[in-house]
Design a protein around this motif. Structure first.
Motif, PDB file in Angstrom:
ATOM      1  N   LYS A  29       0.827  -1.205   0.000  1.00  0.00           N
ATOM      2  CA  LYS A  29       0.000   0.000   0.000  1.00  0.00           C
ATOM      3  C   LYS A  29       0.867   1.263   0.000  1.00  0.00           C
ATOM      4  CE  LYS A  29      -4.078  -1.814   2.441  1.00  0.00           C
ATOM      5  NZ  LYS A  29      -3.612  -3.139   2.877  1.00  0.00           N
ATOM      6  N   LEU A  30       0.395   2.262  -0.735  1.00  0.00           N
ATOM      7  CA  LEU A  30       0.938   3.608  -0.676  1.00  0.00           C
ATOM      8  C   LEU A  30       0.064   4.392   0.297  1.00  0.00           C
ATOM      9  CD1 LEU A  30       2.875   5.769  -1.968  1.00  0.00           C
ATOM     10  CD2 LEU A  30       1.039   6.209  -3.618  1.00  0.00           C
ATOM     11  N   PHE A  31       0.667   5.084   1.271  1.00  0.00           N
ATOM     12  CA  PHE A  31      -0.170   5.744   2.270  1.00  0.00           C
ATOM     13  C   PHE A  31       0.442   7.051   2.745  1.00  0.00           C
ATOM     14  CE2 PHE A  31       2.841   3.341   4.781  1.00  0.00           C
ATOM     15  CZ  PHE A  31       3.033   4.088   5.939  1.00  0.00           C
ATOM     16  N   THR A  32      -0.421   7.861   3.369  1.00  0.00           N
ATOM     17  CA  THR A  32       0.006   9.128   3.952  1.00  0.00           C
ATOM     18  C   THR A  32      -0.869   9.417   5.158  1.00  0.00           C
ATOM     19  OG1 THR A  32       0.508  11.464   3.497  1.00  0.00           O
ATOM     20  CG2 THR A  32      -1.538  10.600   2.583  1.00  0.00           C
ATOM     21  N   ALA A  33      -0.347  10.214   6.092  1.00  0.00           N
ATOM     22  CA  ALA A  33      -1.103  10.579   7.288  1.00  0.00           C
ATOM     23  C   ALA A  33      -2.104  11.679   6.959  1.00  0.00           C
ATOM     24  CB  ALA A  33      -0.157  11.037   8.392  1.00  0.00           C
ATOM     25  N   LEU A  34      -3.255  11.597   7.593  1.00  0.00           N
ATOM     26  CA  LEU A  34      -4.296  12.612   7.444  1.00  0.00           C
ATOM     27  C   LEU A  34      -4.206  13.525   8.661  1.00  0.00           C
ATOM     28  CD1 LEU A  34      -6.659  13.399   5.574  1.00  0.00           C
ATOM     29  CD2 LEU A  34      -8.126  11.915   6.929  1.00  0.00           C
ATOM     30  N   GLN A  35      -3.461  14.625   8.492  1.00  0.00           N
ATOM     31  CA  GLN A  35      -3.195  15.506   9.624  1.00  0.00           C
ATOM     32  C   GLN A  35      -2.950  16.929   9.137  1.00  0.00           C
ATOM     33  OE1 GLN A  35       0.362  13.913  11.402  1.00  0.00           O
ATOM     34  NE2 GLN A  35       1.680  14.497   9.689  1.00  0.00           N
ATOM     35  N   GLY A  36      -2.953  17.848  10.105  1.00  0.00           N
ATOM     36  CA  GLY A  36      -2.688  19.247   9.772  1.00  0.00           C
ATOM     37  C   GLY A  36      -3.912  19.971   9.256  1.00  0.00           C
ATOM     38  N   ASP A  37      -3.691  21.139   8.678  1.00  0.00           N
ATOM     39  CA  ASP A  37      -4.794  21.937   8.131  1.00  0.00           C
ATOM     40  C   ASP A  37      -5.277  21.349   6.806  1.00  0.00           C
ATOM     41  OD1 ASP A  37      -4.539  23.687  10.269  1.00  0.00           O
ATOM     42  OD2 ASP A  37      -3.117  24.977   9.193  1.00  0.00           O
ATOM     43  N   GLY A  38      -6.531  21.584   6.516  1.00  0.00           N
ATOM     44  CA  GLY A  38      -7.063  21.180   5.224  1.00  0.00           C
ATOM     45  C   GLY A  38      -7.262  19.688   5.057  1.00  0.00           C
ATOM     46  N   VAL A  39      -7.513  18.958   6.162  1.00  0.00           N
ATOM     47  CA  VAL A  39      -7.638  17.507   6.057  1.00  0.00           C
ATOM     48  C   VAL A  39      -8.879  17.085   5.279  1.00  0.00           C
ATOM     49  CG1 VAL A  39      -6.254  16.900   8.065  1.00  0.00           C
ATOM     50  CG2 VAL A  39      -8.673  17.474   8.361  1.00  0.00           C
ATOM     51  N   ASP A  40      -9.970  17.859   5.398  1.00  0.00           N
ATOM     52  CA  ASP A  40     -11.171  17.509   4.632  1.00  0.00           C
ATOM     53  C   ASP A  40     -10.900  17.600   3.134  1.00  0.00           C
ATOM     54  OD1 ASP A  40     -13.492  16.891   6.400  1.00  0.00           O
ATOM     55  OD2 ASP A  40     -12.996  18.827   7.270  1.00  0.00           O
ATOM     56  N   GLN A  41     -10.204  18.649   2.726  1.00  0.00           N
ATOM     57  CA  GLN A  41      -9.880  18.810   1.311  1.00  0.00           C
ATOM     58  C   GLN A  41      -8.926  17.721   0.837  1.00  0.00           C
ATOM     59  OE1 GLN A  41      -9.775  21.155   3.602  1.00  0.00           O
ATOM     60  NE2 GLN A  41     -11.068  22.873   2.950  1.00  0.00           N
ATOM     61  N   LEU A  42      -7.955  17.356   1.698  1.00  0.00           N
ATOM     62  CA  LEU A  42      -7.006  16.305   1.328  1.00  0.00           C
ATOM     63  C   LEU A  42      -7.734  14.967   1.188  1.00  0.00           C
ATOM     64  CD1 LEU A  42      -4.064  15.436   0.836  1.00  0.00           C
ATOM     65  CD2 LEU A  42      -3.876  15.017   3.307  1.00  0.00           C
ATOM     66  N   ASN A  43      -8.625  14.659   2.118  1.00  0.00           N
ATOM     67  CA  ASN A  43      -9.370  13.409   2.053  1.00  0.00           C
ATOM     68  C   ASN A  43     -10.220  13.346   0.787  1.00  0.00           C
ATOM     69  OD1 ASN A  43     -10.343  10.881   3.066  1.00  0.00           O
ATOM     70  ND2 ASN A  43     -12.188  11.897   3.758  1.00  0.00           N
ATOM     71  N   SER A  44     -10.884  14.445   0.462  1.00  0.00           N
ATOM     72  CA  SER A  44     -11.715  14.470  -0.741  1.00  0.00           C
ATOM     73  C   SER A  44     -10.861  14.327  -1.994  1.00  0.00           C
ATOM     74  CB  SER A  44     -12.518  15.775  -0.803  1.00  0.00           C
ATOM     75  OG  SER A  44     -13.522  15.807   0.192  1.00  0.00           O
ATOM     76  N   SER A  45      -9.753  15.063  -2.049  1.00  0.00           N
ATOM     77  CA  SER A  45      -8.905  15.037  -3.235  1.00  0.00           C
ATOM     78  C   SER A  45      -8.319  13.655  -3.481  1.00  0.00           C
ATOM     79  CB  SER A  45      -7.786  16.073  -3.100  1.00  0.00           C
ATOM     80  OG  SER A  45      -6.928  16.043  -4.216  1.00  0.00           O
ATOM     81  N   LEU A  46      -7.788  13.023  -2.424  1.00  0.00           N
ATOM     82  CA  LEU A  46      -7.177  11.720  -2.608  1.00  0.00           C
ATOM     83  C   LEU A  46      -8.225  10.621  -2.809  1.00  0.00           C
ATOM     84  CD1 LEU A  46      -4.049  11.642  -0.273  1.00  0.00           C
ATOM     85  CD2 LEU A  46      -4.300  12.460  -2.605  1.00  0.00           C
ATOM     86  N   SER A  47      -9.403  10.778  -2.227  1.00  0.00           N
ATOM     87  CA  SER A  47     -10.477   9.812  -2.490  1.00  0.00           C
ATOM     88  C   SER A  47     -10.850   9.811  -3.961  1.00  0.00           C
ATOM     89  CB  SER A  47     -11.706  10.133  -1.634  1.00  0.00           C
ATOM     90  OG  SER A  47     -11.441   9.951  -0.260  1.00  0.00           O
ATOM     91  N   GLN A  48     -10.801  10.984  -4.575  1.00  0.00           N
ATOM     92  CA  GLN A  48     -11.091  11.091  -6.006  1.00  0.00           C
ATOM     93  C   GLN A  48      -9.981  10.467  -6.853  1.00  0.00           C
ATOM     94  OE1 GLN A  48     -11.670  15.321  -6.491  1.00  0.00           O
ATOM     95  NE2 GLN A  48     -13.368  15.345  -5.043  1.00  0.00           N
ATOM     96  N   GLN A  49      -8.869  10.103  -6.204  1.00  0.00           N
ATOM     97  CA  GLN A  49      -7.750   9.471  -6.913  1.00  0.00           C
ATOM     98  C   GLN A  49      -7.506   8.046  -6.406  1.00  0.00           C
ATOM     99  OE1 GLN A  49      -4.369  12.490  -7.511  1.00  0.00           O
ATOM    100  NE2 GLN A  49      -5.718  13.572  -6.099  1.00  0.00           N
TER     101      GLN A  49
END
Length: 273
Positions: A29-49
């Protein structure tokens, strides 16, 4: 000296381990931590990928010689229930839906344990205790809901879905149900109900996790019309599931560095490996 977290997320790769879906294969698996500012945007962006969330981690399969696992979502506008799915919806119309904040309860864990013991006794979550279950539900830095389905005549908890709210849809992170009610097709019902929730909220997609051709326990996702899978950097409609297979090839995936370089992040942040 003050130290701050990097603006761009760091990406890592897990060590190979036995695949839980296809016998005789290894997963990575390729992975990254969901932390810091803008986590909702990061989750949405990476979910779309093609990424999925597990607590505060986002991950995507990155196997060296297999690309069978494909992120799947339902295009709500293109979805039309089959005759069997309409019957399933009607069969469960008595259930009351309750969407709550991500908070674990004893009733949830009791149902969760019964579900695992009966349906996935040899799975990777089989030994999960009540504290680990609470962490799965509650350790979320983003917009998450616990969607419960209650039988009003007994007030009994019948099914549960841990669901993220994305910019463009709902992501069913994990769901489980009463294993003593197989005739109600509760897993299918929860997907159908999430399509309705998304439609009511004017959200275009319901993300289902990974569809794996050749895996019996993941094959049900191909039964939903409007299904799309993430392949080679784009979402592709599944018109005929038989066109997709679980073939292995040493060149089926790009090198990790290339995969990371091609990830699009919010606000054009550059990924780091």
């Amino acid at each position: 000296m003050r130290h701050t977290l990097p603006i761009a997320p760091q990406f890592y790769v897990t060590a190979p381990q036995p695949c839980p879906y296809l016998e005789g294969r290894m997963e990575r698996k390729l992975f990254t931590a969901l932390q810091g500012d803008g986590v909702d945007q990061l989750n949405s962006s990476l979910s779309q990928q093609g990424f999925r969330r597990s607590q505060n981690v986002l991950y995507r399969p990155s196997c060296s010689d297999c690309s069978a696992c494909m992120s799947a979502r339902i295009n709500v506008e293109a979805f039309a229930p089959t005759r069997s799915q309409r019957k399933t919806r009607n069969r469960n119309k008595h259930l009351e839906r309750r969407a709550t904040s991500p908070w674990a309860t004893e009733d949830q864990y009791a149902l969760f344990r019964r579900y695992l013991d009966r349906r996935h006794a040899d799975g990777g979550m089989a030994d999960m205790d009540v504290f680990e279950y609470a962490a799965m539900v509650e350790e979320t830095p983003i917009r998450t809901r616990v969607v419960e389905y209650i039988a009003p005549d007994t007030n009994g908890l019948t099914a549960v879905s841990l669901t993220d709210v994305l910019d463009d849809g709902l992501s069913m992170v994990y769901s489980y149900y009463d294993p003593d009610l197989p005739q109600q097709s509760l897993g299918t019902f929860m997907v159908l109900d999430h399509v309705e929730i998304a439609r009511e909220a004017d959200l275009p997609y319901v993300y289902l996790g990974y569809w794996v051709p050749g895996s019996q326990k993941m094959g049900y996702k191909a039964n939903f019309s409007g299904l799309e899978v993430y392949v080679a950097g784009e979402w592709v409609p599944v018109k005929d599931p038989a066109q997709f297979d679980a073939a292995q090839h040493p060149l089926c995936n790009a090198p990790i560095a290339e995969q990371v370089a091609n990830i699009q992040l919010p606000q054009d942040a550059a990924p780091k490996r």
